[in-house]
Motif scaffolding. Structure first.
Motif, PDB file in Angstrom:
ATOM      1  N   TRP A   1      71.959 157.291   0.607  1.00 40.00           N
ATOM      2  CA  TRP A   1      71.069 156.286   0.301  1.00 40.00           C
ATOM      3  C   TRP A   1      71.864 155.219  -0.783  1.00 40.00           C
ATOM      4  O   TRP A   1      72.640 155.632  -1.436  1.00 40.00           O
ATOM      5  CB  TRP A   1      70.031 156.661  -0.338  1.00 40.00           C
ATOM      6  CG  TRP A   1      69.963 157.443  -1.575  1.00 40.00           C
ATOM      7  CD1 TRP A   1      70.204 156.942  -2.942  1.00 40.00           C
ATOM      8  CD2 TRP A   1      70.154 158.990  -1.552  1.00 40.00           C
ATOM      9  NE1 TRP A   1      69.975 158.393  -3.675  1.00 40.00           N
ATOM     10  CE2 TRP A   1      70.105 159.362  -2.880  1.00 40.00           C
ATOM     11  CE3 TRP A   1      70.150 159.713  -0.451  1.00 40.00           C
ATOM     12  CZ2 TRP A   1      70.281 160.614  -3.450  1.00 40.00           C
ATOM     13  CZ3 TRP A   1      70.136 161.172  -1.080  1.00 40.00           C
ATOM     14  CH2 TRP A   1      70.518 161.514  -2.277  1.00 40.00           C
ATOM     15  N   HIS A   2      71.407 154.121  -0.650  1.00 39.84           N
ATOM     16  CA  HIS A   2      71.998 152.828  -1.408  1.00 39.84           C
ATOM     17  C   HIS A   2      71.484 153.252  -2.855  1.00 39.84           C
ATOM     18  O   HIS A   2      70.244 153.232  -3.203  1.00 39.84           O
ATOM     19  CB  HIS A   2      71.652 151.686  -0.840  1.00 39.84           C
ATOM     20  CG  HIS A   2      72.316 150.415  -1.482  1.00 39.84           C
ATOM     21  ND1 HIS A   2      72.167 150.044  -2.781  1.00 39.84           N
ATOM     22  CD2 HIS A   2      73.133 149.642  -0.944  1.00 39.84           C
ATOM     23  CE1 HIS A   2      73.037 148.926  -2.874  1.00 39.84           C
ATOM     24  NE2 HIS A   2      73.719 148.790  -1.648  1.00 39.84           N
TER      25      HIS A   2
ATOM     26  N   ASP B   1      70.484 149.879  11.277  1.00 40.44           N
ATOM     27  CA  ASP B   1      71.408 150.557  10.517  1.00 40.44           C
ATOM     28  C   ASP B   1      72.137 151.569  11.482  1.00 40.44           C
ATOM     29  O   ASP B   1      73.309 151.622  11.641  1.00 40.44           O
ATOM     30  CB  ASP B   1      71.293 150.766   9.252  1.00 40.44           C
ATOM     31  CG  ASP B   1      70.044 151.838   9.132  1.00 40.44           C
ATOM     32  OD1 ASP B   1      68.980 151.363   9.288  1.00 40.44           O
ATOM     33  OD2 ASP B   1      70.458 153.056   8.649  1.00 40.44           O
ATOM     34  N   ARG B   2      71.351 152.322  12.152  1.00 36.86           N
ATOM     35  CA  ARG B   2      71.769 153.190  13.120  1.00 36.86           C
ATOM     36  C   ARG B   2      72.182 152.543  14.523  1.00 36.86           C
ATOM     37  O   ARG B   2      72.977 153.276  15.352  1.00 36.86           O
ATOM     38  CB  ARG B   2      70.541 154.443  13.137  1.00 36.86           C
ATOM     39  CG  ARG B   2      70.510 155.327  12.091  1.00 36.86           C
ATOM     40  CD  ARG B   2      69.461 156.165  12.478  1.00 36.86           C
ATOM     41  NE  ARG B   2      69.304 156.902  11.071  1.00 36.86           N
ATOM     42  CZ  ARG B   2      69.801 157.948  10.502  1.00 36.86           C
ATOM     43  NH1 ARG B   2      70.929 158.379  11.220  1.00 36.86           N
ATOM     44  NH2 ARG B   2      69.388 158.716   9.426  1.00 36.86           N
TER      45      ARG B   2
ATOM     46  N   VAL C   1      77.556 154.829   6.037  1.00 34.31           N
ATOM     47  CA  VAL C   1      76.931 153.518   6.116  1.00 34.31           C
ATOM     48  C   VAL C   1      75.854 153.690   5.169  1.00 34.31           C
ATOM     49  O   VAL C   1      74.781 153.948   5.600  1.00 34.31           O
ATOM     50  CB  VAL C   1      76.835 152.955   7.444  1.00 34.31           C
ATOM     51  CG1 VAL C   1      76.180 151.728   7.370  1.00 34.31           C
ATOM     52  CG2 VAL C   1      77.914 152.947   8.163  1.00 34.31           C
ATOM     53  N   LEU C   2      75.654 152.867   4.135  1.00 33.61           N
ATOM     54  CA  LEU C   2      74.638 153.185   2.976  1.00 33.61           C
ATOM     55  C   LEU C   2      73.849 151.735   3.367  1.00 33.61           C
ATOM     56  O   LEU C   2      74.057 150.672   2.717  1.00 33.61           O
ATOM     57  CB  LEU C   2      75.053 153.316   1.623  1.00 33.61           C
ATOM     58  CG  LEU C   2      76.074 154.342   1.248  1.00 33.61           C
ATOM     59  CD1 LEU C   2      76.340 154.586  -0.147  1.00 33.61           C
ATOM     60  CD2 LEU C   2      75.135 155.859   1.842  1.00 33.61           C
ATOM     61  N   PRO C   3      72.957 151.646   3.965  1.00 37.87           N
ATOM     62  CA  PRO C   3      72.047 150.525   4.203  1.00 37.87           C
ATOM     63  C   PRO C   3      71.441 150.121   3.107  1.00 37.87           C
ATOM     64  O   PRO C   3      70.732 150.814   2.298  1.00 37.87           O
ATOM     65  CB  PRO C   3      71.072 150.804   5.236  1.00 37.87           C
ATOM     66  CG  PRO C   3      70.766 152.179   5.309  1.00 37.87           C
ATOM     67  CD  PRO C   3      72.157 152.801   4.876  1.00 37.87           C
ATOM     68  N   ASP C   4      71.444 148.649   2.776  1.00 39.98           N
ATOM     69  CA  ASP C   4      70.284 148.056   1.606  1.00 39.98           C
ATOM     70  C   ASP C   4      69.075 148.252   2.143  1.00 39.98           C
ATOM     71  O   ASP C   4      68.676 147.437   3.069  1.00 39.98           O
ATOM     72  CB  ASP C   4      71.174 146.815   1.142  1.00 39.98           C
ATOM     73  CG  ASP C   4      70.270 146.273   0.035  1.00 39.98           C
ATOM     74  OD1 ASP C   4      68.882 146.576  -0.107  1.00 39.98           O
ATOM     75  OD2 ASP C   4      70.969 145.485  -0.618  1.00 39.98           O
ATOM     76  N   ASP C   5      68.204 149.078   1.251  1.00 39.68           N
ATOM     77  CA  ASP C   5      66.888 149.099   1.816  1.00 39.68           C
ATOM     78  C   ASP C   5      66.160 147.786   1.784  1.00 39.68           C
ATOM     79  O   ASP C   5      65.117 147.439   2.493  1.00 39.68           O
ATOM     80  CB  ASP C   5      66.089 150.163   1.096  1.00 39.68           C
ATOM     81  CG  ASP C   5      66.583 151.575   1.288  1.00 39.68           C
ATOM     82  OD1 ASP C   5      66.268 152.105   2.154  1.00 39.68           O
ATOM     83  OD2 ASP C   5      67.414 151.859   0.340  1.00 39.68           O
ATOM     84  N   GLY C   6      66.273 146.778   0.574  1.00 39.17           N
ATOM     85  CA  GLY C   6      65.797 145.718   0.660  1.00 39.17           C
ATOM     86  C   GLY C   6      65.990 144.691   2.080  1.00 39.17           C
ATOM     87  O   GLY C   6      65.528 144.011   2.498  1.00 39.17           O
TER      88      GLY C   6
END
Length: 289
Positions: free
Chosen positions: A8-9, A212-213, A253-258
């Protein structure tokens, strides 16, 4: 498997989009804490701790009101960590369990009392070792009233799964739309196959989640938005949304949750669609009682 992974980001941005009051992050997880809730010896990945305090802090940061916590495969059929998170939510979380198909009614009742409202069947062979499908059907027939089955699979096995899906005697929720190839666009063969599944019975919900996936083009995931927005528009009463935090197995690949939250108005552009996606539909599935 000794190296623990972070998926996680560390500092997600504040989304530009503000979710409506009562919005539900309807697909998220907790990991551990391992010292209190050990991971399954069969787990295919070993994550760093991502407990309820972190989850609820993210909920508040992103502007959501409630969570649906889905049992992560790394915890196997021991739902203690998920139940603990629900108990600590002050009524703001419900859950989806993973169970041994031989679970008895008394154990199911305890899960219900703990806030569970469904069970999950995972058909990703890289993550779980599956029980025979007849065992899954049998336990689905014994679920408490109002429960549903959540199913996670990849698009290439949808045709193979159709007889099994058709036989499940309770409502279904499909994780991440069955992972279609969004690069094919909204009318691609995998999206058409998924639409055919939705047309086959009226009690199937789906999660238009995880750009993201599913979108190899990367953030801002334009292909995902183009492929998925028509699906949400055509089935507005059958979709729910979630972050997928803490993004199991996404350590590369750490997606930005925002940024994930900012996908919502791109797939649900009107306030009515946003309310159905984020409030009305998940409330009906998880807080009807």
């Amino acid at each position: 498997m000794s190296e623990r992974i972070t998926s996680w980001h560390s500092a997600p941005s504040k989304p530009r989009f503000t979710p409506p009051p009562g919005a539900v992050d309807a697909h998220c997880h907790v990991f551990g804490p391992m010292a209190q809730f050990p991971f399954s010896p069969k787990a295919k990945y070993l994550p760093e701790d991502a407990g309820p305090d972190m989850l609820f802090a993210l909920r508040d940061h992103l502007g959501f009101s409630k969570n649906v916590i889905v049992q992560a495969s790394c915890h196997g059929t021991d739902n203690s960590a998920t139940l603990d998170a629900i108990a600590k939510s002050n009524g703001k979380a419900r859950g989806v369990a993973v169970v041994d198909p031989d679970i008895d009614e008394a154990e199911l009742a305890l899960l219900h009392d703990g806030g569970m409202r469904g069970i999950r069947f995972n058909f990703l062979k890289r993550l779980v070792d599956n029980a025979p499908k007849d065992k899954f059907l049998e336990v689905a027939s014994r679920l408490p009233a109002g429960w549903h089955v959540v199913i996670y699979f990849e698009a290439d096995i949808l045709e193979e799964l159709r007889p099994f899906l058709d036989a499940i005697p309770v409502p279904l929720v499909i994780d991440h739309m069955g992972r279609p190839d969004v690069s094919q666009g909204p009318d691609g063969p995998e999206m058409k196959a998924f639409r055919a599944l939705l047309e086959s019975r009226p009690d199937i919900h789906f999660k238009p989640t995880c750009p993201d996936r599913l979108d190899a083009s990367g953030d801002p995931w334009d292909r995902f938005a183009e492929a998925v927005a028509p699906l949400v528009a055509d089935y507005p009463d059958r979709c729910i949304w979630g972050t997928d935090w803490p993004h199991p197995n996404q350590q590369n690949v750490l997606p930005d949750d925002g940024h994930l939250v900012d996908m919502i108005p791109r797939i649900a552009p009107s306030e009515e669609l946003q309310r159905k996606l984020l409030v009305d539909n998940p409330d009906r599935l998880y807080w009807a009682d």
